[in-house]
Design a protein around this motif. Structure first.
Motif, PDB file in Angstrom:
ATOM      1  N   TYR A   1      25.270  26.672  53.013  1.00  0.00           N
ATOM      2  CA  TYR A   1      24.306  27.664  53.485  1.00  0.00           C
ATOM      3  C   TYR A   1      22.955  27.007  53.746  1.00  0.00           C
ATOM      4  CZ  TYR A   1      21.907  32.219  53.591  1.00  0.00           C
ATOM      5  OH  TYR A   1      21.178  33.320  53.956  1.00  0.00           O
ATOM      6  N   HIS A   2      22.533  26.127  52.840  1.00  0.00           N
ATOM      7  CA  HIS A   2      21.280  25.388  53.006  1.00  0.00           C
ATOM      8  C   HIS A   2      21.303  24.572  54.300  1.00  0.00           C
ATOM      9  CE1 HIS A   2      17.728  23.102  51.816  1.00  0.00           C
ATOM     10  NE2 HIS A   2      18.415  21.955  51.832  1.00  0.00           N
ATOM     11  N   GLY A   3      22.452  23.962  54.600  1.00  0.00           N
ATOM     12  CA  GLY A   3      22.564  23.218  55.847  1.00  0.00           C
ATOM     13  C   GLY A   3      22.331  24.101  57.052  1.00  0.00           C
TER      14      GLY A   3
ATOM     15  N   CYS B   1      20.715  20.139  48.058  1.00  0.00           N
ATOM     16  CA  CYS B   1      20.375  21.556  48.198  1.00  0.00           C
ATOM     17  C   CYS B   1      19.708  22.049  46.911  1.00  0.00           C
ATOM     18  CB  CYS B   1      21.644  22.364  48.444  1.00  0.00           C
ATOM     19  SG  CYS B   1      21.471  24.142  48.179  1.00  0.00           S
ATOM     20  N   PRO B   2      18.583  22.763  47.007  1.00  0.00           N
ATOM     21  CA  PRO B   2      18.010  23.418  45.832  1.00  0.00           C
ATOM     22  C   PRO B   2      18.789  24.700  45.539  1.00  0.00           C
ATOM     23  CG  PRO B   2      16.636  23.847  47.751  1.00  0.00           C
ATOM     24  CD  PRO B   2      17.756  22.952  48.210  1.00  0.00           C
ATOM     25  N   VAL B   3      19.854  24.578  44.764  1.00  0.00           N
ATOM     26  CA  VAL B   3      20.834  25.645  44.588  1.00  0.00           C
ATOM     27  C   VAL B   3      20.187  26.955  44.154  1.00  0.00           C
ATOM     28  CG1 VAL B   3      22.817  26.388  43.205  1.00  0.00           C
ATOM     29  CG2 VAL B   3      22.764  24.087  44.174  1.00  0.00           C
ATOM     30  N   MET B   4      19.191  26.879  43.271  1.00  0.00           N
ATOM     31  CA  MET B   4      18.599  28.098  42.737  1.00  0.00           C
ATOM     32  C   MET B   4      17.887  28.936  43.803  1.00  0.00           C
ATOM     33  SD  MET B   4      17.232  26.716  39.050  1.00  0.00           S
ATOM     34  CE  MET B   4      16.695  28.328  38.491  1.00  0.00           C
ATOM     35  N   ARG B   5      17.568  28.330  44.930  1.00  0.00           N
ATOM     36  CA  ARG B   5      16.941  29.086  46.020  1.00  0.00           C
ATOM     37  C   ARG B   5      17.899  30.106  46.624  1.00  0.00           C
ATOM     38  NH1 ARG B   5      14.297  25.423  50.536  1.00  0.00           N
ATOM     39  NH2 ARG B   5      13.198  24.735  48.660  1.00  0.00           N
TER      40      ARG B   5
ATOM     41  N   GLN C   1      27.682  32.200  59.775  1.00  0.00           N
ATOM     42  CA  GLN C   1      28.118  33.555  60.122  1.00  0.00           C
ATOM     43  C   GLN C   1      27.278  34.602  59.388  1.00  0.00           C
ATOM     44  OE1 GLN C   1      32.290  33.281  59.136  1.00  0.00           O
ATOM     45  NE2 GLN C   1      32.890  32.700  61.208  1.00  0.00           N
ATOM     46  N   LEU C   2      26.993  34.367  58.104  1.00  0.00           N
ATOM     47  CA  LEU C   2      26.142  35.296  57.353  1.00  0.00           C
ATOM     48  C   LEU C   2      24.746  35.404  57.961  1.00  0.00           C
ATOM     49  CD1 LEU C   2      26.904  34.546  53.578  1.00  0.00           C
ATOM     50  CD2 LEU C   2      27.289  36.701  54.784  1.00  0.00           C
TER      51      LEU C   2
ATOM     52  N   LEU D   1      32.976  23.887  55.976  1.00  0.00           N
ATOM     53  CA  LEU D   1      33.472  25.258  56.070  1.00  0.00           C
ATOM     54  C   LEU D   1      32.506  26.234  55.412  1.00  0.00           C
ATOM     55  CD1 LEU D   1      37.263  24.628  55.341  1.00  0.00           C
ATOM     56  CD2 LEU D   1      36.154  24.922  57.571  1.00  0.00           C
ATOM     57  N   ALA D   2      31.887  25.824  54.295  1.00  0.00           N
ATOM     58  CA  ALA D   2      30.873  26.674  53.659  1.00  0.00           C
ATOM     59  C   ALA D   2      29.656  26.838  54.563  1.00  0.00           C
ATOM     60  CB  ALA D   2      30.466  26.080  52.312  1.00  0.00           C
ATOM     61  N   ALA D   3      29.289  25.779  55.285  1.00  0.00           N
ATOM     62  CA  ALA D   3      28.191  25.887  56.238  1.00  0.00           C
ATOM     63  C   ALA D   3      28.537  26.862  57.358  1.00  0.00           C
ATOM     64  CB  ALA D   3      27.860  24.509  56.816  1.00  0.00           C
TER      65      ALA D   3
END
Length: 410
Positions: free
Chosen positions: A185-187, A345-349, A216-217, A209-211
């Motif tokens: 998502y960060h990407g 990626c700063p996951v907590m964001r 899409q989101l 695939l997550a990107a």
């Protein structure tokens, strides 16, 4: 005292399930532990019984011998678990809480954490900003591909799921919150994906695939995923992505067949430093993806680069690659006024809103990445299978709590 088993790196191409110490509230000496971290007291930590812990492509780089990771390093930075003990400094997290663990270890106190840059915390790794569990040059924090793991700064780092029963029903999706879903998502976010965008994602592994799911989101009109692996491209097509097989087609030509023009609004590198060139029987050419992304992204666009790049690669194809120096067409990027975002990626964001998207059935990330639960005992087989290029995301289930454990070859 409880026992503890974990997956350890034993040299290039080899991992083993070994017995390790049960966690304590002190960081002890061991493979990869920075001397300045030895003996560090951890009253702010929590001990988790690991519910799920995933095999990541970043782990594979180490297992292939493509980093300076020491033998004996306990692997695993994608962790979800139940709190079984807390240190005296933990105030809000409680025993019994089911939580996602961001792969970034951060203190919540330094200037970078307070800016939301938890990927470059200044207080957890004496070597350099930023840290992670079970990873090379990240301070020596013990990895979570284990039965039990210690999480420092628990009140800050842990994302508690609001309802344990609901969370266990969706555990195969929620396990992706520790890394690949926020990372992908960060990407997409840093590439500038928004409503109506066209985006080219290089790499159809789990992060790619997550990107694509993230794009899409975010409202992308067209998500194009490129790879050399036909099975992985089929996985992208299964949830509505367009694809380009770069073993058989030039990226610009493939994009043109889909869009009618040869360039996209946004680009994402989900491959990293072990990239291969394009074409049939392509050999390793680590700058290929970044250069092709600059070539196919419109002037003024942005590149999100969640793919891993390292400062030390013993298996690099030349002396420059061994120290992370790549032959980039920076002049092309400059001429097109492209922006680049690199780093962890700063996951907590992102992990809380992405958790809500999962809990409210707005996304099914486990299906998109073809998640498969396997037992801790067969982790070496899972590593070998994943390294062969199968279109799966292996989720280790050390205690059999998911109810979904299958064979690696299923």
């Amino acid at each position: 005292m409880s026992t503890n088993r974990a997956v350890a790196y034993k040299g290039p191409g080899k991992v083993e399930v070994v017995d390790i110490d049960y966690p304590t509230f002190e960081l002890k000496d061991g493979p990869g532990v920075h001397p300045d971290n030895v003996g560090r007291p951890l009253p702010h930590a929590a001990i988790l019984k690991v519910v799920t812990t995933n095999i990541c492509g970043s782990d594979q780089h180490m297992v292939r011998g493509r980093t300076t990771a020491p033998e004996g390093l306990v692997l695993g930075h994608e962790i979800t678990g139940e709190v079984v003990e807390t240190g005296p400094g933990v105030e809000f997290i409680q025993v019994g809480d089911l939580c996602s663990v961001p792969f970034n270890i951060s203190c919540g106190r330094c200037v970078n954490c307070k800016k939301g840059r938890t990927e470059i915390c200044l207080n957890v790794n004496p070597d350099r900003p930023g840290s992670a569990y079970g990873y090379v040059d990240m301070g020596g924090w013990v990895g979570g591909q284990a039965e039990y793991v210690l999480v420092p700064y628990a009140d800050w780092n842990l994302l508690r799921f609001p309802d344990k029963d609901q969370a266990m029903d969706k555990i195969m999706d929620l396990t992706m919150l520790s890394d690949i879903f926020p990372t992908g998502y960060h990407g997409a976010v840093t590439a500038g994906v928004g409503p109506g965008s066209s985006v080219y994602i290089a790499g159809a592994g789990p992060v790619g695939l997550a990107a694509a799911v993230g794009a899409q989101l975010l409202g992308a009109a067209v998500v194009i995923v490129a790879d050399l692996n036909a099975e992985r491209l089929k996985a992208a097509e299964a949830f509505g992505c367009e694809t380009v097989d770069v073993s058989a087609q030039d990226p610009r030509e493939g994009i043109a067949k889909i869009l009618g023009v040869e360039e996209v609004d946004c680009g994402v590198d989900a491959v990293g430093f072990e990239a291969r060139g394009h074409g049939h029987d392509a050999k390793e050419a680590p700058a290929t993806v970044l250069n092709s992304l600059m070539n196919v992204t419109k002037a003024g666009g942005s590149l999100g680069i969640p793919g891993l790049y390292v400062t030390g690669d013993p298996g690099g194809i030349d002396d420059a690659a061994k120290e992370g120096s790549l032959s980039l067409r920076l002049g092309l990027g400059w001429a097109k006024s492209l922006s680049f975002t690199t780093g962890q990626c700063p996951v907590m964001r992102y992990h809380r809103p992405l958790m809500e998207a999962i809990l409210h059935d707005k996304v099914h990330i486990a299906d998109a990445v073809n998640a498969a639960a396997i037992s801790l005992d067969v982790a070496p087989e899972g590593y070998a299978n994943f390294d062969s290029g199968v279109a799966k995301k292996f989720v280790l289930d050390p205690h059999g709590l998911t109810g979904k454990v299958q064979s690696v070859s299923a």
